[in-house]
Structures are given as structure tokens and as C-alpha cells.
Design a protein around this motif. Structure first.
Motif, PDB file in Angstrom:
ATOM      1  N   LEU A   5      -0.130   7.034  13.587  1.00 43.74           N
ATOM      2  CA  LEU A   5       0.030   7.162  12.140  1.00 43.74           C
ATOM      3  C   LEU A   5       1.107   8.189  11.845  1.00 43.74           C
ATOM      4  CD1 LEU A   5      -3.639   7.242  10.871  1.00 43.74           C
ATOM      5  CD2 LEU A   5      -1.932   5.540  10.320  1.00 43.74           C
ATOM      6  N   HIS A   6       1.819   7.953  10.764  1.00 42.42           N
ATOM      7  CA  HIS A   6       2.844   8.890  10.320  1.00 42.42           C
ATOM      8  C   HIS A   6       2.612   9.189   8.845  1.00 42.42           C
ATOM      9  CE1 HIS A   6       5.129   8.315  14.005  1.00 42.42           C
ATOM     10  NE2 HIS A   6       4.870   7.024  13.883  1.00 42.42           N
ATOM     11  N   PRO A   7       2.915  10.397   8.411  1.00 48.29           N
ATOM     12  CA  PRO A   7       2.774  10.705   6.991  1.00 48.29           C
ATOM     13  C   PRO A   7       3.672   9.797   6.148  1.00 48.29           C
ATOM     14  CG  PRO A   7       3.228  12.699   8.253  1.00 48.29           C
ATOM     15  CD  PRO A   7       3.405  11.538   9.175  1.00 48.29           C
ATOM     16  N   ILE A   8       3.246   9.533   4.939  1.00 47.62           N
ATOM     17  CA  ILE A   8       4.066   8.779   3.996  1.00 47.62           C
ATOM     18  C   ILE A   8       4.805   9.809   3.156  1.00 47.62           C
ATOM     19  CG2 ILE A   8       4.052   7.141   2.091  1.00 47.62           C
ATOM     20  CD1 ILE A   8       1.469   5.973   3.254  1.00 47.62           C
ATOM     21  N   ARG A   9       6.107   9.930   3.401  1.00 42.55           N
ATOM     22  CA  ARG A   9       6.915  10.949   2.724  1.00 42.55           C
ATOM     23  C   ARG A   9       7.939  10.358   1.759  1.00 42.55           C
ATOM     24  NH1 ARG A   9       7.454  13.779   8.318  1.00 42.55           N
ATOM     25  NH2 ARG A   9       5.696  15.223   8.223  1.00 42.55           N
ATOM     26  N   THR A  10       8.249   9.090   1.950  1.00 35.76           N
ATOM     27  CA  THR A  10       9.276   8.466   1.129  1.00 35.76           C
ATOM     28  C   THR A  10       8.789   7.095   0.653  1.00 35.76           C
ATOM     29  OG1 THR A  10      10.314   7.303   2.983  1.00 35.76           O
ATOM     30  CG2 THR A  10      11.104   9.553   2.519  1.00 35.76           C
ATOM     31  N   GLU A  11       9.522   6.546  -0.298  1.00 35.60           N
ATOM     32  CA  GLU A  11       9.200   5.197  -0.778  1.00 35.60           C
ATOM     33  C   GLU A  11       9.317   4.186   0.367  1.00 35.60           C
ATOM     34  OE1 GLU A  11       7.893   2.490  -3.602  1.00 35.60           O
ATOM     35  OE2 GLU A  11       8.077   4.637  -3.898  1.00 35.60           O
ATOM     36  N   ALA A  12      10.277   4.385   1.257  1.00 36.91           N
ATOM     37  CA  ALA A  12      10.443   3.496   2.414  1.00 36.91           C
ATOM     38  C   ALA A  12       9.231   3.594   3.342  1.00 36.91           C
ATOM     39  CB  ALA A  12      11.730   3.830   3.163  1.00 36.91           C
ATOM     40  N   ASP A  13       8.724   4.810   3.556  1.00 37.76           N
ATOM     41  CA  ASP A  13       7.513   4.990   4.368  1.00 37.76           C
ATOM     42  C   ASP A  13       6.340   4.258   3.724  1.00 37.76           C
ATOM     43  OD1 ASP A  13       8.921   6.713   6.077  1.00 37.76           O
ATOM     44  OD2 ASP A  13       8.078   8.529   5.176  1.00 37.76           O
ATOM     45  N   TYR A  14       6.244   4.378   2.409  1.00 39.24           N
ATOM     46  CA  TYR A  14       5.167   3.734   1.659  1.00 39.24           C
ATOM     47  C   TYR A  14       5.234   2.218   1.826  1.00 39.24           C
ATOM     48  CZ  TYR A  14       2.670   1.999  -2.486  1.00 39.24           C
ATOM     49  OH  TYR A  14       1.847   1.307  -3.341  1.00 39.24           O
ATOM     50  N   ARG A  15       6.415   1.663   1.656  1.00 43.80           N
ATOM     51  CA  ARG A  15       6.572   0.216   1.796  1.00 43.80           C
ATOM     52  C   ARG A  15       6.258  -0.255   3.213  1.00 43.80           C
ATOM     53  NH1 ARG A  15      11.249  -1.668  -2.331  1.00 43.80           N
ATOM     54  NH2 ARG A  15      10.792  -0.092  -3.890  1.00 43.80           N
ATOM     55  N   ALA A  16       6.654   0.535   4.203  1.00 39.36           N
ATOM     56  CA  ALA A  16       6.348   0.189   5.597  1.00 39.36           C
ATOM     57  C   ALA A  16       4.840   0.224   5.833  1.00 39.36           C
ATOM     58  CB  ALA A  16       7.066   1.148   6.546  1.00 39.36           C
ATOM     59  N   ALA A  17       4.164   1.210   5.249  1.00 38.03           N
ATOM     60  CA  ALA A  17       2.709   1.302   5.389  1.00 38.03           C
ATOM     61  C   ALA A  17       2.028   0.104   4.737  1.00 38.03           C
ATOM     62  CB  ALA A  17       2.197   2.611   4.787  1.00 38.03           C
TER      63      ALA A  17
END
Length: 64
Positions: A5-17
Motif C-alpha cells: 500500500l502507498h499513501p494517496i498524496r495526489t489526484e493521480a494516486d487517488y485515481r490509481a487507487a
């Protein structure tokens, strides 16, 4: 199956999650909560919910 798991720090991270979570929802059944994959899924959903609460807060509901 071991995932990291990786923290969601950006909108791109959010979309990937969201894309990763989508795979779980598209499966014929959710993983067993007692399994390693089930724990990963639960933690991923918790991260997504925290991001959404912070970046897309819901205002008061209209009581119509």
C-alpha cells in the motif's frame, strides 16, 4: 499475493487507487476479510475514503 500500500498524496494516486479497487469490485466475490488480500482491500478502501473525506467533503444535506 503480497501487495504494498502507498499513501494517496495526489489526484493521480487517488485515481490509481480507485482503479485497483475496481478490480476487487469486478471480481465474482470480494476477498475473504481474514486473508492477506482481504486485509489489503480493506486498507485500500480506508485510504480512498480518507482522501475523499478530505478532498471531496459532503456539505450538509438538504432536508427537503
Amino acid at each position: 499475493m503480497s501487495r504494498t500500500l502507498h499513501p494517496i498524496r495526489t489526484e493521480a494516486d487517488y485515481r490509481a487507487a480507485l482503479k485497483t479497487a475496481e478490480g476487487f469490485f469486478d471480481a465474482t466475490q470480494e476477498p475473504d476479510p481474514a486473508s492477506e488480500e482481504g486485509a489489503y482491500f480493506e486498507a485500500l478502501i480506508t485510504l480512498i475514503e480518507a482522501w475523499e473525506k478530505k478532498h471531496y467533503p459532503l456539505g450538509p444535506l438538504d432536508p427537503i
